[in-house]
Design an enzyme around this catalytic site. Structure first.
Site, PDB file in Angstrom:
ATOM      1  N   GLU A  10     -27.851 -12.033  13.907  1.00  0.00           N
ATOM      2  CA  GLU A  10     -27.321 -12.197  15.130  1.00  0.00           C
ATOM      3  C   GLU A  10     -27.792 -12.237  16.661  1.00  0.00           C
ATOM      4  OE1 GLU A  10     -25.115 -12.017  12.854  1.00  0.00           O
ATOM      5  OE2 GLU A  10     -24.162 -12.820  12.755  1.00  0.00           O
TER       6      GLU A  10
ATOM      7  N   CYS B  40     -21.842  -8.309  17.391  1.00  0.00           N
ATOM      8  CA  CYS B  40     -22.056  -9.249  17.868  1.00  0.00           C
ATOM      9  C   CYS B  40     -21.512 -10.733  18.188  1.00  0.00           C
ATOM     10  CB  CYS B  40     -22.661 -10.563  16.002  1.00  0.00           C
ATOM     11  SG  CYS B  40     -24.123  -9.564  15.612  1.00  0.00           S
TER      12      CYS B  40
HETATM   13  N1  THU Z   1     -24.226  -8.694   8.885  1.00  0.00           N
HETATM   14  C1  THU Z   1     -25.045  -9.248   9.825  1.00  0.00           C
HETATM   15  O1  THU Z   1     -26.275  -9.750  10.076  1.00  0.00           O
HETATM   16  N2  THU Z   1     -24.286 -10.325  10.744  1.00  0.00           N
HETATM   17  C2  THU Z   1     -23.264 -10.159  10.748  1.00  0.00           C
HETATM   18  O2  THU Z   1     -21.990 -10.635  11.751  1.00  0.00           O
HETATM   19  C3  THU Z   1     -22.023  -9.340   9.643  1.00  0.00           C
HETATM   20  C4  THU Z   1     -23.175  -8.401   8.900  1.00  0.00           C
HETATM   21  C5  THU Z   1     -25.547  -7.882   8.129  1.00  0.00           C
HETATM   22  C6  THU Z   1     -25.618  -6.172   8.454  1.00  0.00           C
HETATM   23  C7  THU Z   1     -26.132  -5.925   7.615  1.00  0.00           C
HETATM   24  O3  THU Z   1     -27.213  -5.845   6.668  1.00  0.00           O
HETATM   25  C8  THU Z   1     -25.211  -6.461   5.876  1.00  0.00           C
HETATM   26  O4  THU Z   1     -25.037  -7.937   6.760  1.00  0.00           O
HETATM   27  C9  THU Z   1     -23.876  -5.824   5.355  1.00  0.00           C
HETATM   28  O5  THU Z   1     -23.133  -5.264   6.338  1.00  0.00           O
END
Ligand code: THU
Length: 164
Positions: free
Chosen positions: A70, A109
């Site tokens: 995000e 985010c």
């Molecule tokens: N992650 C995201 O990209 N967005 C979120 O809102 C939650 C978590 C990613 C971060 C990390 O690379 C993986 O998901 C596990 O936490």
């Protein structure tokens, strides 16, 4: 059923524009760099002027340096001079499997999405999809971050930073 269970829909219930945004997020999800969590996330922003800007999560051996999908999308949009958004779609997938229930953005985010909603001057629709796109939740930044801390708390007028 739990009283607080959100009301999920399906891909076919969506408008064409919303489906396209979820498809863009799914394509972006394939670019995720997530060797540690093995959890891929794709995000796609729809700008007020009709562009779609994608992002995916990029991890780091120093785990805390990871950037979520995000925020990656928000930064990509900013680099293109876009700060006004209508919607963001988010989709997730664990390696070799699928998410049954859509995952919602993390706190950091949500905070950055709130800032974007303040610069843009309107709430941002959030579409959350499971891997197979058969369980979709439509919500908004305002709904997922109540009582948000923002520019008004600092007495700062950010309207002049709005663009794109
Ligand atoms: N992650 C995201 O990209 N967005 C979120 O809102 C939650 C978590 C990613 C971060 C990390 O690379 C993986 O998901 C596990 O936490």
């Amino acid at each position: 059923m739990d009283q607080d269970e959100p009301k999920y829909g399906t891909y076919t219930d969506l408008k064409t524009e919303e489906r396209l945004l979820i498809d863009a997020a799914a394509a972006a999800m394939k670019t995720a760099y997530s060797p540690y969590s093995k959890f891929s996330v794709g995000a796609a922003l729809l700008t007020k002027d009709g562009e779609i800007v994608e992002g995916s999560n990029v991890e780091n051996a120093a785990y805390g340096s990871t950037i979520c999908a995000e925020r990656a999308a928000l930064l990509a949009a900013n680099a293109k001079g876009k700060r006004n958004f209508v919607a963001m779609a988010i989709i997730t997938k664990p390696e070799g499997g699928q998410t049954e229930t859509p995952a919602a953005p993390c706190g950091a985010c949500r905070q950055m999405l709130f800032e974007a909603s303040q610069v843009g001057g309107s709430d941002i629709k959030i579409l959350l999809s499971n891997t197979k796109k058969d369980k979709i939740l439509i919500t908004s930044v305002r709904k997922i971050l109540p009582l948000a801390f923002g520019p008004a708390d600092l007495g700062v007028d950010i309207s002049k930073y709005s663009k794109g």
